[in-house]
Design a protein around this motif. Sequence first.
Motif, PDB file in Angstrom:
ATOM      1  N   SER A 154      -5.248   3.724  30.202  1.00 10.91           N
ATOM      2  CA  SER A 154      -4.463   2.565  29.754  1.00 10.91           C
ATOM      3  C   SER A 154      -3.068   3.040  29.369  1.00 10.91           C
ATOM      4  CB  SER A 154      -5.154   1.872  28.583  1.00 10.91           C
ATOM      5  OG  SER A 154      -5.374   2.803  27.526  1.00 10.91           O
ATOM      6  N   LEU A 155      -2.274   3.309  30.380  1.00  9.33           N
ATOM      7  CA  LEU A 155      -0.965   3.915  30.183  1.00  9.33           C
ATOM      8  C   LEU A 155       0.093   2.837  30.031  1.00  9.33           C
ATOM      9  CD1 LEU A 155       0.263   6.797  30.168  1.00  9.33           C
ATOM     10  CD2 LEU A 155       0.737   6.509  32.597  1.00  9.33           C
ATOM     11  N   ASP A 156       0.924   2.959  29.007  1.00  9.97           N
ATOM     12  CA  ASP A 156       2.057   2.059  28.836  1.00  9.97           C
ATOM     13  C   ASP A 156       3.226   2.662  29.619  1.00  9.97           C
ATOM     14  OD1 ASP A 156       4.172   0.483  28.068  1.00  9.97           O
ATOM     15  OD2 ASP A 156       3.598   0.388  25.950  1.00  9.97           O
ATOM     16  N   TYR A 157       3.444   2.144  30.820  1.00 11.95           N
ATOM     17  CA  TYR A 157       4.445   2.735  31.714  1.00 11.95           C
ATOM     18  C   TYR A 157       5.851   2.632  31.133  1.00 11.95           C
ATOM     19  CZ  TYR A 157       0.656   2.669  35.105  1.00 11.95           C
ATOM     20  OH  TYR A 157      -0.542   2.871  35.752  1.00 11.95           O
ATOM     21  N   ALA A 158       6.106   1.606  30.328  1.00 13.74           N
ATOM     22  CA  ALA A 158       7.439   1.451  29.749  1.00 13.74           C
ATOM     23  C   ALA A 158       7.718   2.501  28.683  1.00 13.74           C
ATOM     24  CB  ALA A 158       7.593   0.054  29.155  1.00 13.74           C
ATOM     25  N   LYS A 159       6.652   3.036  28.058  1.00  8.95           N
ATOM     26  CA  LYS A 159       6.851   4.006  26.983  1.00  8.95           C
ATOM     27  C   LYS A 159       6.572   5.443  27.402  1.00  8.95           C
ATOM     28  CE  LYS A 159       5.846   0.756  23.232  1.00  8.95           C
ATOM     29  NZ  LYS A 159       4.994   0.464  22.057  1.00  8.95           N
ATOM     30  N   PHE A 160       6.127   5.633  28.659  1.00  7.40           N
ATOM     31  CA  PHE A 160       5.827   7.000  29.102  1.00  7.40           C
ATOM     32  C   PHE A 160       7.098   7.850  29.077  1.00  7.40           C
ATOM     33  CE2 PHE A 160       5.558  10.304  32.341  1.00  7.40           C
ATOM     34  CZ  PHE A 160       4.331  10.877  32.062  1.00  7.40           C
ATOM     35  N   GLY A 161       6.994   9.028  28.476  1.00 11.22           N
ATOM     36  CA  GLY A 161       8.122   9.954  28.451  1.00 11.22           C
ATOM     37  C   GLY A 161       9.206   9.596  27.461  1.00 11.22           C
ATOM     38  N   THR A 162       8.928   8.695  26.521  1.00  7.25           N
ATOM     39  CA  THR A 162       9.950   8.304  25.544  1.00  7.25           C
ATOM     40  C   THR A 162       9.718   8.910  24.172  1.00  7.25           C
ATOM     41  OG1 THR A 162       8.720   6.287  24.986  1.00  7.25           O
ATOM     42  CG2 THR A 162      10.373   6.119  26.734  1.00  7.25           C
ATOM     43  N   ALA A 163       8.625   9.668  24.005  1.00  2.81           N
ATOM     44  CA  ALA A 163       8.348  10.281  22.697  1.00  2.81           C
ATOM     45  C   ALA A 163       9.404  11.323  22.363  1.00  2.81           C
ATOM     46  CB  ALA A 163       6.954  10.904  22.703  1.00  2.81           C
ATOM     47  N   ALA A 164       9.820  11.344  21.115  1.00  7.06           N
ATOM     48  CA  ALA A 164      10.844  12.296  20.689  1.00  7.06           C
ATOM     49  C   ALA A 164      10.245  13.687  20.539  1.00  7.06           C
ATOM     50  CB  ALA A 164      11.446  11.842  19.363  1.00  7.06           C
ATOM     51  N   SER A 165      11.056  14.712  20.827  1.00  2.00           N
ATOM     52  CA  SER A 165      10.618  16.097  20.673  1.00  2.00           C
ATOM     53  C   SER A 165      10.564  16.476  19.198  1.00  2.00           C
ATOM     54  CB  SER A 165      11.567  17.041  21.422  1.00  2.00           C
ATOM     55  OG  SER A 165      11.649  16.710  22.787  1.00  2.00           O
ATOM     56  N   SER A 166       9.799  17.512  18.910  1.00  5.05           N
ATOM     57  CA  SER A 166       9.694  17.989  17.528  1.00  5.05           C
ATOM     58  C   SER A 166      11.051  18.485  17.044  1.00  5.05           C
ATOM     59  CB  SER A 166       8.663  19.120  17.432  1.00  5.05           C
ATOM     60  OG  SER A 166       7.398  18.670  17.871  1.00  5.05           O
ATOM     61  N   ALA A 167      11.412  18.069  15.858  1.00  8.52           N
ATOM     62  CA  ALA A 167      12.715  18.458  15.313  1.00  8.52           C
ATOM     63  C   ALA A 167      12.700  19.913  14.871  1.00  8.52           C
ATOM     64  CB  ALA A 167      13.063  17.554  14.138  1.00  8.52           C
ATOM     65  N   ILE A 168      13.847  20.567  15.003  1.00  7.40           N
ATOM     66  CA  ILE A 168      14.011  21.948  14.540  1.00  7.40           C
ATOM     67  C   ILE A 168      14.863  21.905  13.267  1.00  7.40           C
ATOM     68  CG2 ILE A 168      14.971  24.205  15.093  1.00  7.40           C
ATOM     69  CD1 ILE A 168      14.516  23.607  18.017  1.00  7.40           C
ATOM     70  N   ILE A 169      14.343  22.465  12.199  1.00  3.13           N
ATOM     71  CA  ILE A 169      15.061  22.454  10.921  1.00  3.13           C
ATOM     72  C   ILE A 169      15.426  23.884  10.546  1.00  3.13           C
ATOM     73  CG2 ILE A 169      13.916  20.343  10.126  1.00  3.13           C
ATOM     74  CD1 ILE A 169      12.065  22.091   8.440  1.00  3.13           C
ATOM     75  N   PRO A 170      16.536  24.055   9.824  1.00  2.00           N
ATOM     76  CA  PRO A 170      16.935  25.415   9.389  1.00  2.00           C
ATOM     77  C   PRO A 170      15.889  26.013   8.454  1.00  2.00           C
ATOM     78  CG  PRO A 170      18.730  23.820   9.110  1.00  2.00           C
ATOM     79  CD  PRO A 170      17.512  23.032   9.419  1.00  2.00           C
ATOM     80  N   LEU A 171      15.586  27.291   8.683  1.00  2.00           N
ATOM     81  CA  LEU A 171      14.570  27.979   7.881  1.00  2.00           C
ATOM     82  C   LEU A 171      15.180  28.997   6.926  1.00  2.00           C
ATOM     83  CD1 LEU A 171      11.859  28.548  10.628  1.00  2.00           C
ATOM     84  CD2 LEU A 171      11.951  26.748   8.896  1.00  2.00           C
ATOM     85  N   GLY A 172      16.505  29.188   6.990  1.00  2.00           N
ATOM     86  CA  GLY A 172      17.161  30.125   6.091  1.00  2.00           C
ATOM     87  C   GLY A 172      16.840  31.570   6.396  1.00  2.00           C
ATOM     88  N   SER A 173      16.500  31.888   7.604  1.00  2.00           N
ATOM     89  CA  SER A 173      16.150  33.266   7.942  1.00  2.00           C
ATOM     90  C   SER A 173      17.410  34.094   8.148  1.00  2.00           C
ATOM     91  CB  SER A 173      15.294  33.288   9.209  1.00  2.00           C
ATOM     92  OG  SER A 173      15.991  32.666  10.262  1.00  2.00           O
ATOM     93  N   ASP A 174      17.214  35.390   8.221  1.00  2.00           N
ATOM     94  CA  ASP A 174      18.315  36.322   8.438  1.00  2.00           C
ATOM     95  C   ASP A 174      18.919  36.068   9.811  1.00  2.00           C
ATOM     96  OD1 ASP A 174      20.086  38.376   8.516  1.00  2.00           O
ATOM     97  OD2 ASP A 174      18.561  39.965   8.596  1.00  2.00           O
ATOM     98  N   SER A 175      20.261  35.887   9.873  1.00  2.00           N
ATOM     99  CA  SER A 175      20.921  35.561  11.135  1.00  2.00           C
ATOM    100  C   SER A 175      20.754  36.665  12.165  1.00  2.00           C
ATOM    101  CB  SER A 175      22.418  35.297  10.896  1.00  2.00           C
ATOM    102  OG  SER A 175      23.032  36.453  10.340  1.00  2.00           O
TER     103      SER A 175
END
Length: 794
Positions: free
Chosen positions: A486-507
């Motif tokens: 039961s695929l929603d063709y209008a919404k396929f491939g529209t999910a947002a990617s996981s966000a990358i947040i700063p971790l404060g690690s050594d540059s």
Amino acid sequence: MAGSTTKTVYDIFQSMEYGPTSSSRTTAQAWLEHQSGALGLFIDGRFVQPAGRQTCSVTDSSGSSLCTIVCAADEDVSLSVSSGASGFKAWNALDCHVRAKILLKLVSGVQRHGQCLSELCDLAQSPCPPSALVRLLQYYSGWAQLRDSLLPDWTPHGVVAVVVSDDCSLYSLMLKVIPALAMGNAAVVIPGVGTALPALLLAQLFVEAGLPAGVLNVLTCKVLSLAPKVAQNPHISYVTYSGNKKNGEMLCRATAGLGVPISLSVSVGATCPFIIFESADMDSAVDGVIETAFKKKKECQWILCVQESVLDNVVARLKVRMAGMKSVPLLAEGDRGLVDAAVQEAQQQGATLIQPCAPPPFGTSYPPTVLCGVAPSCSCVVTPNPGPLLPLLSFRSHGEGVTLGNHSPHGQAASLWTEDITLALEAAKSLAVGCVWVNSHSVLDPALPLSGHKESGNCTDGGKEGLFQFLQPSSSPSLPRSSPSSLDYAKFGTAASSAIIPLGSDSSSYPHCYLQYVGGKQCKSESGSSVSVLAPGGAVLAYCPDGGRKDVRNAVEAAIKVQPSWMKKTPPERAQSLFSLANALELKRLDMATSIQSQTGLSLEKANEEVELSISQLCDWAARCDKERGGAPSLPLSGSALSIPEALGVVGVVLPDSSPLLSMVSLLAVAVAMGNAVVMVPSPKYPLPALEFIQVLQTSDLPGGVVSIITGGRDQLTQALANHSVIKAIWYWGNMEGCQYLQHTCSSPLKNLWLHCQEEVTDGGGAWSQLPLSLLEEMWRQAVQWKSIWIPTA
């Protein structure tokens, strides 16, 4: 005799009228009466009349009822497909020579009952001369004889469904049925209303010739309601369709997600150019126009394109040839309103009419009409009309004539008229159509491949090339059968990617940020976002761009700028570019092996083997550039014919997880070697080898834009590729939801699909390191489309 109105041969020659035609129905009516005027379904080698079924009436051109046919129900579908599965086992187990003998024996049956077959075709308004069917049977019986010796590593699909629309011809139907049987498949045929009667007669003749029961079954009903039910049966391995585009699109969407490959030949309703250059023999060209443009029933709509220097000459000859012609009956009552509207619109836009007589004030007939001076944007040019209308456009130069011929979204066929053979061949190569007739039209022979370009199809019928749609490499797994999700063709491939947040690690230990490759340059994604690339242990190895629709758009724009010139390069020049790419990869061997090791966890030794195999694949396809060519098929008609493989254009490739470098290089090499440009989507799981390969591309002499590499979510980029109108083909490795989405979406705009549902990698990608010859052949055939050029002689 005084007062006689009989015309002499001299009189007919002077007026160029056609002689009288026979309208006998005796033999066909006798066969229908023998069937009691009610034809049943043809299942398991015999006619059956299931109780309690609805029926529909088959009428002739005057609206008179010829007979009734049964509307198949779900039980009939199950019975016919089960019969086909049993018949396939018996048929495929026979020796090639035995199958060939049965097909040859059918030749005598068609010849013996040719009168009945011809009359049935005329009654059903689906004309097909018995001689054309005899030629089909003779040609493919030879291939049935030679299948095991010339195609040893290929196997038949099994039970295939052959579907045609109501307005499709019997020849188009049998052009799929006969080669399917010749290759050892069983067939469940779903004919349209126009082909139901002759298809049922031919099924009876097949069994009389010795075809095992169940190998050929014919189900009659409304095509769009019956075909999806047949495709859902687990015994069906392949579906092929011929007819109009609307029904083809609906069939693709109805069968999406079943795991059944489907191919379309959109032969009905296409607009085809009839181009007359100033160097043509005008009398022959005008005669050709009259013969092909004003047929009572034609599968394609012709557009007449005439060079300005001879426009007045052609118009004058058309007026002479059309004088005395009578009104042509329309195929349906509602067509008259459509014809009147099209003519009125053309006149409002400045067109003038050439007509032999005034149209009747009402009724279902209309005189042959040439619409002179219409614009290329007029609806009568863009959209095929149901009546005897012929739009006429003019052009100045030869190049403008070819551009005008390529104006249509369809790519079925074209007819060129010129006495200059150099001009003919140059124009034929430049036209984006599957078949070009020089100083002729509508010449058909099963030895010539018919490949639909643009919106006219995604498969090839006819010739040796047409056999491969009914075969599969012995070592290549097909799509697994499944139930549509039961695929929603209008919404396929529209999910947002996981966000990358700063971790404060050594540059100093911050992971490396890669760039993607578009138009010959490294660049960030249009979104400005990145995604994490993980090592086997879960640690972040690097960041890569999170590409999307705009990145695909930029890559395709770069590709269409460079692909035409890349395609026109000679095969040795393309080979040299691939050899330079192999040399550049050789210099980056250690870096590439290290990248594969860090991403996949393979040992350095295994990673080095993958790099070595990748170099070998590039060299192999470089060597094949000038080896994989077409030919000149031998035809029973006078003249010469060429069968030429051409590049598809822009190909989208969604890469597998296994062997991330080797699989990418193998697919890139075959596509580029044949003159295509590619937009590649690396495995989201293992993108680093592809991103490291960008440096190899930059140091080679491959033109920028021929290869683009875009990283990101597989579903998001698949959705972007599927919805781009310029991309001609998509090669996909992913999940079943992605396969279902592509089958549903890529019917409009129509694309060639090569789909694979990849399993979890358990062999380290060993399948890519040992490609059999049949799979290499399939890869090459997925990268080309065919063009036939027919040049008659006296």
